[in-house]
Motif scaffolding. Structure first.
Motif, PDB file in Angstrom:
ATOM      1  N   PHE A 162     -12.289  11.520   9.953  1.00  0.00           N
ATOM      2  CA  PHE A 162     -11.643  10.241  10.423  1.00  0.00           C
ATOM      3  C   PHE A 162     -11.975   9.499  11.688  1.00  0.00           C
ATOM      4  O   PHE A 162     -11.705   8.679  11.966  1.00  0.00           O
ATOM      5  N   SER A 205      -4.621   6.510   0.004  1.00  0.00           N
ATOM      6  CA  SER A 205      -3.677   5.536  -0.344  1.00  0.00           C
ATOM      7  C   SER A 205      -4.346   4.615  -1.414  1.00  0.00           C
ATOM      8  O   SER A 205      -5.488   4.344  -1.573  1.00  0.00           O
ATOM      9  N   PHE A 236      -8.587   1.290   7.028  1.00  0.00           N
ATOM     10  CA  PHE A 236      -7.687   1.000   6.040  1.00  0.00           C
ATOM     11  C   PHE A 236      -6.453   1.972   6.028  1.00  0.00           C
ATOM     12  O   PHE A 236      -6.872   2.980   6.238  1.00  0.00           O
ATOM     13  N   PRO A 237      -5.135   1.436   5.838  1.00  0.00           N
ATOM     14  CA  PRO A 237      -4.881   0.321   5.609  1.00  0.00           C
ATOM     15  C   PRO A 237      -4.199  -0.639   6.639  1.00  0.00           C
ATOM     16  O   PRO A 237      -3.503  -1.360   6.541  1.00  0.00           O
ATOM     17  N   ARG A 238      -4.673  -0.482   7.788  1.00  0.00           N
ATOM     18  CA  ARG A 238      -4.311  -1.152   8.884  1.00  0.00           C
ATOM     19  C   ARG A 238      -5.102  -2.370   9.072  1.00  0.00           C
ATOM     20  O   ARG A 238      -6.350  -2.496   8.653  1.00  0.00           O
ATOM     21  N   VAL A 241       0.727  -1.014  -0.083  1.00  0.00           N
ATOM     22  CA  VAL A 241       0.022  -0.108   0.131  1.00  0.00           C
ATOM     23  C   VAL A 241       0.981   1.257  -0.134  1.00  0.00           C
ATOM     24  O   VAL A 241       1.814   1.292   0.852  1.00  0.00           O
ATOM     25  N   PRO A 245       7.764   8.655   8.630  1.00  0.00           N
ATOM     26  CA  PRO A 245       7.862   7.272   9.017  1.00  0.00           C
ATOM     27  C   PRO A 245       6.401   6.370   9.122  1.00  0.00           C
ATOM     28  O   PRO A 245       5.702   7.153   9.826  1.00  0.00           O
ATOM     29  N   GLY A 246       6.577   5.443   8.713  1.00  0.00           N
ATOM     30  CA  GLY A 246       5.162   4.421   9.012  1.00  0.00           C
ATOM     31  C   GLY A 246       4.206   4.909   8.021  1.00  0.00           C
ATOM     32  O   GLY A 246       2.992   4.356   8.012  1.00  0.00           O
ATOM     33  N   PRO A 284       1.787   4.672   4.794  1.00  0.00           N
ATOM     34  CA  PRO A 284       0.550   5.642   4.614  1.00  0.00           C
ATOM     35  C   PRO A 284      -0.147   5.815   6.097  1.00  0.00           C
ATOM     36  O   PRO A 284      -0.326   4.431   6.498  1.00  0.00           O
ATOM     37  N   TYR A 285      -0.595   6.871   6.600  1.00  0.00           N
ATOM     38  CA  TYR A 285      -1.427   7.124   7.564  1.00  0.00           C
ATOM     39  C   TYR A 285      -2.707   7.019   7.192  1.00  0.00           C
ATOM     40  O   TYR A 285      -3.135   7.106   5.934  1.00  0.00           O
ATOM     41  N   PHE A 286      -3.864   6.647   7.999  1.00  0.00           N
ATOM     42  CA  PHE A 286      -5.160   6.726   7.870  1.00  0.00           C
ATOM     43  C   PHE A 286      -5.606   8.100   7.308  1.00  0.00           C
ATOM     44  O   PHE A 286      -6.714   7.804   6.078  1.00  0.00           O
ATOM     45  N   TRP A 287      -5.150   9.219   7.520  1.00  0.00           N
ATOM     46  CA  TRP A 287      -5.595  10.166   6.951  1.00  0.00           C
ATOM     47  C   TRP A 287      -5.040  10.614   5.436  1.00  0.00           C
ATOM     48  O   TRP A 287      -5.521  11.397   4.649  1.00  0.00           O
ATOM     49  N   LEU A 318      -5.084  -5.633   5.587  1.00  0.00           N
ATOM     50  CA  LEU A 318      -5.350  -4.143   5.248  1.00  0.00           C
ATOM     51  C   LEU A 318      -6.629  -3.831   5.873  1.00  0.00           C
ATOM     52  O   LEU A 318      -7.230  -2.748   5.430  1.00  0.00           O
TER      53      LEU A 318
END
Lengths: 368, 368
Positions: free
Chosen positions: B287, A209, B308-310, A191, A200-201, A203-206, A241
């Motif tokens: 969010f 993507s 998404f995408p967690r 993703v 770092p880390g 894509p974030y949820f916001w 995901l």
């Protein structure tokens, strides 16, 4: 790392058919199929019952199945590729309750030009032969078996050789310039943020993507479109995901029985259903045990897919269980078809079936 | 092995509330609760945001939540058990699109006698204070943040102490003669044929069978009814029997921020929403980051549940991630509430949330 137009995970029958059709519509696209095994159709495709039918209660599944059958016919007839296509038909044996339930569906699909035949129990008993009345049978009563009330015969259905079909799609896809990488195991979908920010880390949820390809045991594959054709293993990729796909695995065991007695020989080569002169692919009532004739091998495949209280369990290499035939399938089979009495299966095998739990269909579910 | 009338798997808030109400309705029934941990409410109950509300879009969830709130009020007021119940209300901050979507739901629940207040953005900016207009903010634009259009305030909502509630249910249940066995881990549901035949491997699919209790690490527990109140772990038990429950685990992280500055102090003790003189439990737009005030501790809990995408991932003991606050939640929080600028969380924690994937509700889904 170059980018493909599409990567397809899984070189089973669905993965290769998808690859073939996309490539045919988009000849200049770079399409890659990957599979963890070393050849096409080696996983659950190889373990399927290899039957097809166009009767599905949902419109999408009906259209999909119907156009597939037309295509198989075209391949065998016009392209002269032998798929061992055999229109022996499908025969659903129904108890009264099932018939009442199925009737509106049949009326509905008949309006779309779908043709079928209805047989009553006397006709069935004469044609097959089969025991339709189990009322005097104490054992059958204990087992909750029901009388057969009607049979629904679907001519546009039958059996095929999954391996021939897989090889056709594979060869044609490769001829058009498609790529297949065997021995490459998809590990995780990639993703990425549409606008990466270098934090770092991500894509974030916001972040907006997208799925950008697949991580495999041989490195990353980037693609504009990623298609999962991995059957029962699809959930594993999507759970990672947070995407729900409503797919669960069901184990299906198949037990081949040789038609070694005159009674079984007669049943296998029943003349009265199709011009193929063979018993149709037959589904017994209530528990839906399947009988898949294999006329060229003088054999019946007897199969059943797990139901309560058997687990939804993802198995790498499921094995058939002797008791499952002996105390499960066999007990029901001989009540309707006493011809199978004392016959023992040779070389059984098991596979897995991806069902969606919303409407129980094996192919595609439809939301309201 | 004696048989219980009901066994409940899980001594969290739902398991104990269920045990309490069943026992109260059926005082002579033998009811057993089991839990793998050594005390009540130690798993995800202890990690919840401890808020309640009666606004749910589905009728079942509305009725369930509403009657629970009435019951909490009764316990605190009439039974004089302090649940630290605090009707600070719920405040949904909505962008224009969300408001349009929620409006029919609000109209519908209003007809059932549900009361709420609507605030426009000017009122919100004055009452809280909050930044409602992010149009000039380039970063906010990159992040896809939207202006706040309306606020919906629900008075029948607030915060509670989960531990007090758990202890109330536990004590009352035990007083009525209920049994709880801690340190007992449910391993598998027991299934038995209604009419056992003594054949190997039964029950078979053709046998009518029922769930007859639970196998645990301390032996079998037989029961007439088996109730799963194991939250995110329920799926594990049901998958083993081929039953789909449409539950997936979501990780939720909570980051406490102390109200140490005058600006945060002012926000926490905002007077204008309820007579509690405290900021409502607040949900940010799009969010859905949550802000749970903890007035007695002079703290805000800032929380977010995976999306998404967690992954959907079942974790025994999920841990909070520093970057998830820093680059995820924080970035959004300070755009609407600049009061939180440069504030760092103390002692964050994570838990899991069982959502059903059909309608995304945390409680009960309704099929059409």
């Amino acid at each position: 790392m170059s980018e493909y137009d599409a990567v397809i995970v899984g070189a089973g029958i669905l993965g290769l058919a998808t690859a073939y059709h996309i490539k045919r519509e988009n000849p200049n696209d770079r399409i890659l199929v990957i599979d963890k095994l070393n050849a096409a159709g080696q996983a659950n495709t190889a373990k399927s019952a290899c039957a097809f039918r166009c009767l599905f209660s949902s419109r999408t599944n009906y259209l999909l199945a119907n156009s597939s059958i037309e295509f198989y016919r075209h391949v065998q007839k016009n392209l002269k590729v032998d798929l061992k296509l055999n229109f022996i038909g499908y025969l659903w044996l129904l108890c009264e309750r099932e018939y009442e339930e199925l009737n509106p569906v049949l009326k509905d699909v008949a309006q779309r030009g779908f043709s079928y035949k209805e047989y009553d129990k006397q006709e069935l008993a004469e044609k097959l032969p089969i025991r339709t009345n189990l009322e005097e049978d104490e054992e059958a009563k204990i087992m909750g078996l029901e009388n057969i009330y009607k049979g629904i015969f679907i001519p546009k259905a039958g059996i095929v050789d999954a391996d021939c079909l897989v090889r056709f799609y594979e060869e044609e896809f490769l001829k058009m310039g498609g790529e297949i990488h065997y021995g490459v195991e998809a590990e995780k979908l990639m993703v990425e943020a549409r606008e990466p920010l270098g934090i770092p880390g991500e894509p974030y949820f916001w972040q907006e993507s997208r799925i950008a390809g697949v991580n495999t045991n041989k490195g990353m594959v980037k693609a504009k479109k990623t298609i999962l054709a991995a059957g029962v293993w699809i959930t594993k990729f999507l759970d990672e995901l947070g995407i729900e796909c409503y797919i669960k695995p069901k184990k299906r065991q198949i037990f081949p029985i040789e038609a070694k007695t005159p009674e079984l020989e007669r049943l296998l080569f029943v003349k009265s259903f199709s011009k193929e002169g063979c018993m149709p692919f037959t589904i017994l009532p209530k528990f839906r045990i399947l009988i898949r004739p294999f006329p060229t091998e003088h054999t019946f495949w007897i199969g059943y897919a797990d139901d309560f209280p058997r687990a939804y369990k993802l198995e790498e290499n499921p094995q058939p269980e002797k008791n499952f035939y002996e105390y499960g399938i066999y007990q029901i089979l001989v009540k309707y078809f006493p011809q199978f009495k004392d016959r023992r299966p040779t070389a059984p095998w098991a596979g897995q079936y991806a069902i969606n739990t919303l409407d129980g269909q094996p192919v595609i579910f439809e939301e309201n």
